[in-house]
Write an enzyme that holds these catalytic residues in place. Structure first.
Site, PDB file in Angstrom:
ATOM      1  N   ASP A  77      -1.413   2.262 -14.868  1.00  0.00           N
ATOM      2  CA  ASP A  77      -1.127   2.058 -13.448  1.00  0.00           C
ATOM      3  C   ASP A  77       0.336   1.720 -13.191  1.00  0.00           C
ATOM      4  OD1 ASP A  77      -3.659   2.496 -12.605  1.00  0.00           O
ATOM      5  OD2 ASP A  77      -3.983   0.517 -11.755  1.00  0.00           O
ATOM      6  N   ASP A  78       0.840   2.235 -12.075  1.00  0.00           N
ATOM      7  CA  ASP A  78       2.118   1.785 -11.499  1.00  0.00           C
ATOM      8  C   ASP A  78       3.312   1.916 -12.435  1.00  0.00           C
ATOM      9  OD1 ASP A  78       0.503   1.220  -9.421  1.00  0.00           O
ATOM     10  OD2 ASP A  78       0.914  -0.923  -9.328  1.00  0.00           O
ATOM     11  N   CYS A 117      -3.849   3.483  -7.057  1.00  0.00           N
ATOM     12  CA  CYS A 117      -4.710   3.261  -8.225  1.00  0.00           C
ATOM     13  C   CYS A 117      -6.054   3.971  -8.139  1.00  0.00           C
ATOM     14  CB  CYS A 117      -4.966   1.768  -8.402  1.00  0.00           C
ATOM     15  SG  CYS A 117      -3.496   0.747  -8.338  1.00  0.00           S
ATOM     16  N   LYS A 166      -9.120  -1.101 -16.864  1.00  0.00           N
ATOM     17  CA  LYS A 166      -9.305  -1.212 -15.414  1.00  0.00           C
ATOM     18  C   LYS A 166     -10.216  -0.104 -14.912  1.00  0.00           C
ATOM     19  CE  LYS A 166      -6.767  -0.948 -11.057  1.00  0.00           C
ATOM     20  NZ  LYS A 166      -5.434  -0.998 -10.406  1.00  0.00           N
ATOM     21  N   HIS A 168     -11.982   0.133 -11.363  1.00  0.00           N
ATOM     22  CA  HIS A 168     -11.593   0.416  -9.972  1.00  0.00           C
ATOM     23  C   HIS A 168     -12.192   1.734  -9.463  1.00  0.00           C
ATOM     24  CE1 HIS A 168      -8.160  -0.077  -6.774  1.00  0.00           C
ATOM     25  NE2 HIS A 168      -9.361  -0.426  -6.322  1.00  0.00           N
ATOM     26  N   HIS A 287       0.689  -2.858 -13.609  1.00  0.00           N
ATOM     27  CA  HIS A 287       0.199  -3.203 -12.275  1.00  0.00           C
ATOM     28  C   HIS A 287       0.325  -4.709 -12.044  1.00  0.00           C
ATOM     29  CE1 HIS A 287      -2.632  -3.816  -8.971  1.00  0.00           C
ATOM     30  NE2 HIS A 287      -2.616  -2.508  -8.758  1.00  0.00           N
TER      31      HIS A 287
END
Length: 306
Positions: A77-78, A117, A166, A168, A287
């Protein structure tokens, strides 16, 4: 820290597995495909989506060899686009990624991911554009339970399927969780963000220094008890169970990237090479929250990433 723990995957050279790695940066608009230089076997052809790419690779190899390749999919992520080696990153910042992924693979850099995300990972999971799955990025954002996932396709093709990190992709009902969406086992957290040490659900309140770390604030239970809401689960046999302090990683405040890399390495090392493997590793750093271990003043200076 992600870069340092990739050494764990590089250490798997002695294993006689056909490991095809797919490295996707959740908000950086490109993906990386890499076949380990120490393995033999089929390599996937390009396909319009990562979902198709993975399933086509498995089907093509199965026709030739009777079994699909072992696939490890890494999602981060990110991670800013310019942090990837050769995309403006500071020279030497990510040596293991540069050596094992960038130099030995193919970069797909034509906007293969969404800007957030949940839509990114849910598009990868279903092979659909985010507008057809979910464009929301809330804590509870989830995939429609009637949609088929890549894990379900791989499992139906005879793969051992494992999820780490993660999620999500939904948790409002048991049917939305990893072990009901095609994965044999799972370990990670359900929601949008968590504290990388305590594994509690993260809220954007002001951080504080607690227990020797720069610590992001945790969500507090609404029952007035003042307890932190843990967001950590382990799954098997169709059930993903919230663990909280019952798991040693929570009690020991194990950093999330180290935990996920160790679990992925354990799964690969213990896997029966005669059965194809599909391992989805979803790292939660970089993240937010940006938390770090605060070393004692007597500790030697930190001189590099990881």
């Amino acid at each position: 820290q992600n870069n340092a723990h990739l050494q764990g995957f590089a250490a798997l050279r002695p294993l006689r597995l056909t490991l095809s790695f797919w490295f996707c940066l959740g908000s950086a608009s490109f993906c990386k495909t890499w076949r380990s230089p120490f393995c033999a076997g089929a390599h996937a052809q390009m396909a319009p989506s990562t979902f198709e790419l993975v399933t086509v690779a498995a089907a093509t190899s199965a026709k030739r060899t009777g079994a699909g390749p072992h696939l490890v999919f890494l999602l981060v992520d990110d991670w800013g686009y310019e942090l990837w080696p050769g995309r403006g990153a500071v020279a030497g910042l990510l040596p293991h990624i540069a050596e094992h992924f960038d130099a030995g693979g193919v970069t797909l850099d034509r906007h293969y991911t969404y800007a957030y995300c949940a839509p990114s990972r849910q598009a990868l999971m279903t092979g659909r554009l985010p507008i057809h799955v979910n464009e929301q990025n809330s804590v509870c954002a989830g995939m429609p339970v009637g949609m088929t996932t890549v894990a379900q396709k791989m499992r139906a093709a005879g793969y051992a399927t494992h999820f780490i990190g993660k999620w999500h992709c939904g948790f409002a009902s048991p049917e939305a969780t990893p072990c009901r969406r095609g994965f044999h086992t799972s370990l990670g957290f359900f929601m949008k963000a968590h504290n990388h040490f305590s594994h509690c659900s993260f809220t954007k309140r002001k951080s504080a220094h607690v227990r020797g770390e720069a610590r992001a604030q945790c969500r507090i239970a609404p029952d007035g008890s003042g307890r932190e809401l843990s967001d950590f689960f382990v799954g098997a046999n169709g059930v993903d169970r919230p663990m909280g302090a019952a798991h040693p990683a929570v009690r020991n405040r194990t950093y999330s990237t180290a935990l996920y890399a160790q679990e992925a390495t354990r799964i690969i090392r213990s896997h029966d090479s005669e059965k194809p493997l599909f391992l989805f590793v979803s790292f939660s750093a970089v993240h937010p929250p940006a938390v770090e271990r605060i070393l004692p003043s007597s500790a030697p200076p930190h001189t590099g990433i990881g």
